[in-house]
Design a protein around this motif. Structure first.
Motif, PDB file in Angstrom:
ATOM      1  N   HIS A 117      88.515  20.371  12.444  1.00  0.00           N
ATOM      2  CA  HIS A 117      88.686  21.810  12.194  1.00  0.00           C
ATOM      3  C   HIS A 117      90.165  22.173  12.242  1.00  0.00           C
ATOM      4  O   HIS A 117      90.927  21.597  13.013  1.00  0.00           O
ATOM      5  CB  HIS A 117      87.915  22.630  13.224  1.00  0.00           C
ATOM      6  CG  HIS A 117      86.460  22.754  12.888  1.00  0.00           C
ATOM      7  ND1 HIS A 117      85.925  23.855  12.269  1.00  0.00           N
ATOM      8  CD2 HIS A 117      85.442  21.885  13.058  1.00  0.00           C
ATOM      9  CE1 HIS A 117      84.628  23.676  12.080  1.00  0.00           C
ATOM     10  NE2 HIS A 117      84.296  22.487  12.554  1.00  0.00           N
TER      11      HIS A 117
ATOM     12  N   LEU B 122      89.654  18.161  16.677  1.00  0.00           N
ATOM     13  CA  LEU B 122      88.234  17.790  16.592  1.00  0.00           C
ATOM     14  C   LEU B 122      87.343  18.731  17.393  1.00  0.00           C
ATOM     15  O   LEU B 122      87.690  19.132  18.505  1.00  0.00           O
ATOM     16  CB  LEU B 122      88.045  16.362  17.115  1.00  0.00           C
ATOM     17  CG  LEU B 122      88.870  15.296  16.394  1.00  0.00           C
ATOM     18  CD1 LEU B 122      88.732  13.962  17.105  1.00  0.00           C
ATOM     19  CD2 LEU B 122      88.438  15.190  14.932  1.00  0.00           C
ATOM     20  N   TYR B 123      86.190  19.056  16.824  1.00  0.00           N
ATOM     21  CA  TYR B 123      85.110  19.700  17.567  1.00  0.00           C
ATOM     22  C   TYR B 123      84.062  18.618  17.862  1.00  0.00           C
ATOM     23  O   TYR B 123      83.683  17.867  16.953  1.00  0.00           O
ATOM     24  CB  TYR B 123      84.387  20.765  16.726  1.00  0.00           C
ATOM     25  CG  TYR B 123      85.108  22.065  16.468  1.00  0.00           C
ATOM     26  CD1 TYR B 123      86.418  22.300  16.872  1.00  0.00           C
ATOM     27  CD2 TYR B 123      84.434  23.089  15.791  1.00  0.00           C
ATOM     28  CE1 TYR B 123      87.037  23.513  16.604  1.00  0.00           C
ATOM     29  CE2 TYR B 123      85.045  24.299  15.525  1.00  0.00           C
ATOM     30  CZ  TYR B 123      86.344  24.515  15.924  1.00  0.00           C
ATOM     31  OH  TYR B 123      86.938  25.712  15.649  1.00  0.00           O
TER      32      TYR B 123
ATOM     33  N   ASP C  57      78.878  16.966  30.479  1.00  0.00           N
ATOM     34  CA  ASP C  57      79.253  18.332  30.094  1.00  0.00           C
ATOM     35  C   ASP C  57      80.134  18.163  28.869  1.00  0.00           C
ATOM     36  O   ASP C  57      81.334  17.948  28.975  1.00  0.00           O
ATOM     37  CB  ASP C  57      80.008  19.037  31.226  1.00  0.00           C
ATOM     38  CG  ASP C  57      80.535  20.389  30.791  1.00  0.00           C
ATOM     39  OD1 ASP C  57      80.101  20.889  29.734  1.00  0.00           O
ATOM     40  OD2 ASP C  57      81.393  20.946  31.506  1.00  0.00           O
TER      41      ASP C  57
ATOM     42  N   THR D 228      80.900  20.961  23.348  1.00  0.00           N
ATOM     43  CA  THR D 228      81.162  22.407  23.426  1.00  0.00           C
ATOM     44  C   THR D 228      81.379  23.023  22.046  1.00  0.00           C
ATOM     45  O   THR D 228      81.567  24.224  21.925  1.00  0.00           O
ATOM     46  CB  THR D 228      82.357  22.691  24.354  1.00  0.00           C
ATOM     47  OG1 THR D 228      83.413  21.782  24.052  1.00  0.00           O
ATOM     48  CG2 THR D 228      81.957  22.498  25.802  1.00  0.00           C
TER      49      THR D 228
HETATM   50  C1  LIG Z   1      91.374  23.431  16.516  1.00  0.00           C
HETATM   51  C2  LIG Z   1      90.525  23.898  17.669  1.00  0.00           C
HETATM   52  C3  LIG Z   1      90.473  25.247  17.977  1.00  0.00           C
HETATM   53  C4  LIG Z   1      89.697  25.685  19.047  1.00  0.00           C
HETATM   54  N1  LIG Z   1      89.666  27.029  19.324  1.00  0.00           N
HETATM   55  C5  LIG Z   1      88.891  27.457  20.344  1.00  0.00           C
HETATM   56  C6  LIG Z   1      88.827  28.858  20.649  1.00  0.00           C
HETATM   57  O1  LIG Z   1      89.474  29.692  20.009  1.00  0.00           O
HETATM   58  N2  LIG Z   1      88.008  29.253  21.655  1.00  0.00           N
HETATM   59  C7  LIG Z   1      87.259  28.365  22.371  1.00  0.00           C
HETATM   60  O2  LIG Z   1      86.517  28.781  23.254  1.00  0.00           O
HETATM   61  N3  LIG Z   1      87.330  27.034  22.127  1.00  0.00           N
HETATM   62  C8  LIG Z   1      88.118  26.559  21.135  1.00  0.00           C
HETATM   63  N4  LIG Z   1      88.176  25.233  20.846  1.00  0.00           N
HETATM   64  C9  LIG Z   1      87.287  24.323  21.599  1.00  0.00           C
HETATM   65  C10 LIG Z   1      87.852  23.904  22.918  1.00  0.00           C
HETATM   66  O3  LIG Z   1      89.143  23.362  22.734  1.00  0.00           O
HETATM   67  C11 LIG Z   1      86.901  22.814  23.477  1.00  0.00           C
HETATM   68  O4  LIG Z   1      85.558  23.293  23.461  1.00  0.00           O
HETATM   69  C12 LIG Z   1      87.291  22.453  24.890  1.00  0.00           C
HETATM   70  O5  LIG Z   1      88.623  22.018  24.954  1.00  0.00           O
HETATM   71  C13 LIG Z   1      86.374  21.337  25.359  1.00  0.00           C
HETATM   72  O6  LIG Z   1      86.691  21.049  26.698  1.00  0.00           O
HETATM   73  P1  LIG Z   1      86.207  19.718  27.344  1.00  0.00           P
HETATM   74  O7  LIG Z   1      86.769  19.725  28.733  1.00  0.00           O
HETATM   75  O8  LIG Z   1      84.733  19.556  27.156  1.00  0.00           O
HETATM   76  O9  LIG Z   1      86.845  18.549  26.476  1.00  0.00           O
HETATM   77  P2  LIG Z   1      88.370  18.203  26.233  1.00  0.00           P
HETATM   78  O10 LIG Z   1      89.240  19.430  26.334  1.00  0.00           O
HETATM   79  O11 LIG Z   1      88.392  17.393  24.985  1.00  0.00           O
HETATM   80  O12 LIG Z   1      88.735  17.303  27.497  1.00  0.00           O
HETATM   81  C14 LIG Z   1      88.256  15.977  27.601  1.00  0.00           C
HETATM   82  C15 LIG Z   1      89.317  15.190  28.333  1.00  0.00           C
HETATM   83  O13 LIG Z   1      88.824  13.878  28.623  1.00  0.00           O
HETATM   84  C16 LIG Z   1      89.847  12.951  28.361  1.00  0.00           C
HETATM   85  N5  LIG Z   1      89.180  11.669  28.080  1.00  0.00           N
HETATM   86  C17 LIG Z   1      88.513  11.290  26.969  1.00  0.00           C
HETATM   87  N6  LIG Z   1      88.039  10.061  27.111  1.00  0.00           N
HETATM   88  C18 LIG Z   1      88.382   9.641  28.338  1.00  0.00           C
HETATM   89  C19 LIG Z   1      88.169   8.441  29.063  1.00  0.00           C
HETATM   90  N7  LIG Z   1      87.473   7.425  28.554  1.00  0.00           N
HETATM   91  N8  LIG Z   1      88.680   8.372  30.308  1.00  0.00           N
HETATM   92  C20 LIG Z   1      89.360   9.395  30.860  1.00  0.00           C
HETATM   93  N9  LIG Z   1      89.592  10.572  30.207  1.00  0.00           N
HETATM   94  C21 LIG Z   1      89.119  10.668  28.972  1.00  0.00           C
HETATM   95  C22 LIG Z   1      90.572  13.513  27.149  1.00  0.00           C
HETATM   96  O14 LIG Z   1      91.871  12.999  27.070  1.00  0.00           O
HETATM   97  C23 LIG Z   1      90.580  14.999  27.479  1.00  0.00           C
HETATM   98  O15 LIG Z   1      91.709  15.376  28.256  1.00  0.00           O
HETATM   99  C24 LIG Z   1      88.951  24.755  19.809  1.00  0.00           C
HETATM  100  C25 LIG Z   1      89.026  23.393  19.497  1.00  0.00           C
HETATM  101  C26 LIG Z   1      89.798  22.973  18.448  1.00  0.00           C
HETATM  102  C27 LIG Z   1      89.835  21.506  18.129  1.00  0.00           C
END
Ligand SMILES: Cc1cc2nc3c(=O)[nH]c(=O)nc-3n(C[C@H](O)[C@H](O)[C@H](O)COP(=O)(O)OP(=O)(O)OC[C@H]3O[C@@H](n4cnc5c(N)ncnc54)[C@H](O)[C@@H]3O)c2cc1C
Length: 174
Positions: free
Chosen positions: A13, A97-98, A118, A121
């Motif tokens: 995205h 990425l989403y 978790d 998202t």
């Molecule tokens: C372009 C874009 C725009 C967005 N805009 C919005 C918005 O306006 N509003 C909104 O609410 N959301 C938005 N989002 C979505 C939001 O960014 C995500 O839903 C959120 O960051 C997900 O959080 P998370 O903690 O689940 O995953 P992530 O933020 O992806 O965190 C996962 C973490 O795990 C780490 N990891 C992965 N694999 C391993 C491993 N094997 N060992 C150790 N660590 C690891 C990664 O490095 C990362 O730091 C957007 C996303 C994108 C891509």
């Protein structure tokens, strides 16, 4: 490692930024017919992204740049809604990425003894985090977690229990 296959896919995205043209200013909004979200970014810029699903991609090999055609599509869409922005100019953007679940809502729960997920998202995890975070902490620590969290368990997809949120294709607004 625990033999669980989560029903998640990966979509690329984009976010595109633009400099306001002349004195035009438009507040944050989502435009369902024209398929985008929009908000001011600091004083000088606004940013936009699409509301609809995109094709799945290889998360290890995808284009992190925003193409001129992609910027053009978003720019044209906002001008249809807000003609005063016709003098705005592109200031680049990025793509990432989403992690998308089948109903565009997170998958949360214990998937094997002592293993919690978790994820999924689906492009709106920041928005959901303040509401969900404390409950997920309770789940992990064995405290009395909110029973409402159960509806997010990935087993919902085996039971046709997809969550009904969002507006048509614009599931990130739900
Ligand atoms: C372009 C874009 C725009 C967005 N805009 C919005 C918005 O306006 N509003 C909104 O609410 N959301 C938005 N989002 C979505 C939001 O960014 C995500 O839903 C959120 O960051 C997900 O959080 P998370 O903690 O689940 O995953 P992530 O933020 O992806 O965190 C996962 C973490 O795990 C780490 N990891 C992965 N694999 C391993 C491993 N094997 N060992 C150790 N660590 C690891 C990664 O490095 C990362 O730091 C957007 C996303 C994108 C891509």
């Amino acid at each position: 490692m625990v033999g669980v296959d989560l029903p998640l896919t990966v979509e690329r995205h984009i976010v595109a930024t633009f400099a306001w043209g002349d004195d035009a200013r438009v507040p944050a909004h989502g435009d369902l017919p024209n398929g985008y979200y929009f908000r001011p970014e600091g004083d000088d810029l606004f940013l936009m992204g699409p509301l609809h699903p995109e094709p799945t991609v290889d998360p290890d090999a995808f284009d992190e740049r925003v193409g001129a055609d992609e910027t053009e599509r978003l720019g044209s869409a906002v001008i249809r809604r807000a003609p005063s922005l016709r003098h705005a100019t592109s200031r680049g953007g990025w793509a990432s990425l989403y992690d998308v679940s089948p109903d565009w809502q997170p998958v949360i729960g214990e998937i094997a003894p002592g293993v919690f997920v978790d994820a999924g998202t689906s492009g709106h995890g920041f928005k959901l985090a303040p509401a969900l975070g404390a409950h997920i902490a309770d789940l992990l620590t064995g405290a009395d977690a909110d029973r409402g969290l159960e509806q997010f368990h990935p087993r919902r997809f085996e039971r046709s229990g997809a969550l009904d949120a969002g507006f048509g294709e614009a599931r990130i607004l739900g």
